[in-house]
Write an enzyme that holds these catalytic residues in place. Structure first.
Site, short mmCIF file in Angstrom:
data_model
loop_
_atom_site.label_atom_id
_atom_site.label_comp_id
_atom_site.label_asym_id
_atom_site.label_seq_id
_atom_site.Cartn_x
_atom_site.Cartn_y
_atom_site.Cartn_z
N PHE A 140 0.85 -1.20 0.00
CA PHE A 140 0.00 0.00 0.00
C PHE A 140 0.88 1.24 0.00
O PHE A 140 1.78 1.37 0.83
CB PHE A 140 -0.92 0.03 1.22
CG PHE A 140 -1.89 1.18 1.19
CD1 PHE A 140 -3.02 1.13 0.38
CD2 PHE A 140 -1.65 2.34 1.92
CE1 PHE A 140 -3.90 2.21 0.31
CE2 PHE A 140 -2.53 3.42 1.86
CZ PHE A 140 -3.65 3.35 1.06
N ASP A 225 9.10 2.80 1.43
CA ASP A 225 7.93 3.53 1.91
C ASP A 225 7.83 3.28 3.42
O ASP A 225 7.35 2.25 3.86
CB ASP A 225 6.68 3.02 1.18
CG ASP A 225 5.41 3.69 1.69
OD1 ASP A 225 5.45 4.34 2.76
OD2 ASP A 225 4.36 3.53 1.03
N LYS A 254 2.62 9.82 8.23
CA LYS A 254 1.87 9.41 9.42
C LYS A 254 2.43 9.99 10.74
O LYS A 254 2.06 11.09 11.11
CB LYS A 254 1.73 7.89 9.46
CG LYS A 254 0.75 7.39 8.37
CD LYS A 254 0.21 6.00 8.65
CE LYS A 254 -0.96 5.66 7.75
NZ LYS A 254 -0.59 4.97 6.51
#
Ligand SMILES: *Cc1c(COP(=O)(O)O)cnc(C)c1O
Length: 405
Positions: A140, A225, A254
């Protein structure tokens, strides 16, 4: 305060586009790892806003940074630089392999920048034939059209017309399949150093080292990532630091802002050269408000006390899940690392992760899912041990309700 409109969960269905299915609970305030809803019911937060609230809610250091900066200057655009952005960039560079930083506002945007940079770098240095991107099934990387296509779940990228090309996928931890796919035409490989949304899957040592070696052999950039794994989530500042593998480009978001939307792409000076003036940009990226908060979050997390605390708290969480499982036999295993953990439901409870999440909320515990079979937890990195114990007791009640239903 002036009078505010009263709102209820029902209003969501009227005025919001239907892409989310939020809980019936509307939280209105938080402190540390506790949250209160509209009716003043208290919840323990094991979700952390999906691995974002690394210091819980309303951490004093973040409130101070936010309000201090709010009283100075909020936004300039990149026509001018600003002090918080330069300070944060310097700290990120000093703490990592990277030399230079690009700021964005979300994980997807930082990945978009990484992918565009990789394509430019390949064009500049190797010609237009080197444009292939390899990524991993179940990966993702965000929801822009480029990043969602690089992500390994076709269900998320199908149905929006023609997709960006030159992207292929192999299974995570399948080095043989990866070796068969990579070539001198590969410009970049994008990978999570632990798959988060895809089910808390850790890379094997041979796999992640093999991926690095094959990228070197074929002159392909390795993009990590670390949007979900970064800023202490797994117990080290960034996951790459414990894997013995250094990427060429890394993205972080995040937890970076501790709840304020900010992201960054980090790379070396040599690679960064390809993002020449005008090649890429963002209106809000690197705004003083976000950077000031992120600097405070980064300073607070990047200490031995907090990072070692993550490992200690992981052990408490795992012991709690083991104790619940010994009583109720609902999990086949607990996956993940640090404070990114997934309790995998066994055969008997397949497809019911959301039921566990909803039952937990009814007992006053915020949890997450990763797919249909994993209950995911991504609490504050500084959650007090007493809150872990109380949250675990509530989770046990939720599990008991489901088992005894
Ligand atoms: C959450 C996530 C993203 C997307 O971040 P957004 O801020 O939602 O755009 C990208 N990559 C990974 C690994 C993530 O966990």
């Amino acid at each position: 305060m002036s009078e505010q409109m009263q709102v209820t969960r029902e209003l969501f269905n009227d005025v919001m586009v239907p892409n989310y299915a939020p809980s019936n609970i509307i939280p209105v305030r938080g402190a540390g790892s506790r949250v209160w809803d509209q009716n003043d019911n208290e919840l323990i937060d094991f979700a952390g806003g999906i691995a974002v609230n690394c210091l819980g809610h309303c951490h004093p250091a973040l409130i101070k940074a936010l309000t201090d900066q709010a009283n100075k200057i909020w936004h300039l655009s990149n026509v001018m630089t600003n002090e918080p952005a330069l300070r944060l960039a310097k700290k990120l560079v000093d703490a990592t392999f990277a030399d230079q930083v690009y700021f964005a506002n979300s994980g997807a945007e930082s990945n978009e920048a990484a992918l565009k940079l990789a394509r430019r770098w390949a064009l500049d240095n190797h010609g237009s034939d080197k444009d292939q991107i390899i990524a991993f099934n179940q990966g993702f990387h965000g929801r822009t059209f480029f990043t969602v296509t690089v992500g390994g779940q076709a269900a998320y990228s199908d149905g929006f017309g023609p997709k960006p090309g030159g992207i292929s996928h192999v299974d995570y931890n399948d080095l043989e399949a990866f070796a068969a796919l990579i070539s001198d035409k590969t410009c970049a490989v994008m990978i999570e150093p632990l798959q988060g949304e895809g089910g808390l899957v850790s890379p094997t040592n041979d796999f992640i080292k093999g991926v690095r070696e094959l990228c070197d052999k074929h002159n392909a950039l390795l993009i990590f990532d670390e949007v979900q794994t970064g800023v202490g989530r797994l117990g080290s500042l960034y996951a790459y630091m414990e894997l013995g593998v250094t990427p060429d480009i890394m993205t972080t978001a995040k937890a970076l802002g501790g709840g304020f939307p900010i992201a960054a792409m980090l790379t070396t000076k040599e690679i960064a050269k390809s993002l020449k003036i005008g090649t890429h940009g963002s209106t809000y990226g690197g705004n003083p408000l976000g950077c000031a908060v992120a600097e405070a979050a980064f300073d607070t997390v990047n200490t031995p006390e907090v990072l070692n605390g993550v490992i200690a708290k992981e052990a408490i969480f795992r012991a709690g899940f083991d104790a619940i499982n010994a009583k109720y036999n609902v999990f086949s295993e607990v996956r993940g690392k640090g404070l990114l953990l997934g309790a995998v439901l066994n055969e008997q409870y397949q497809g019911r992760a959301r039921d566990f999440m909803v039952a937990a909320a009814a007992e006053g515990l915020m949890a997450l899912v990763a797919g249909a079979n994993i209950v995911r937890f991504a609490p504050s990195l500084v959650i007090p041990d007493a809150d872990i114990a109380e949250g675990m007791a509530r989770f046990e009640k939720a599990v008991a309700k489901i088992v005894n239903a």
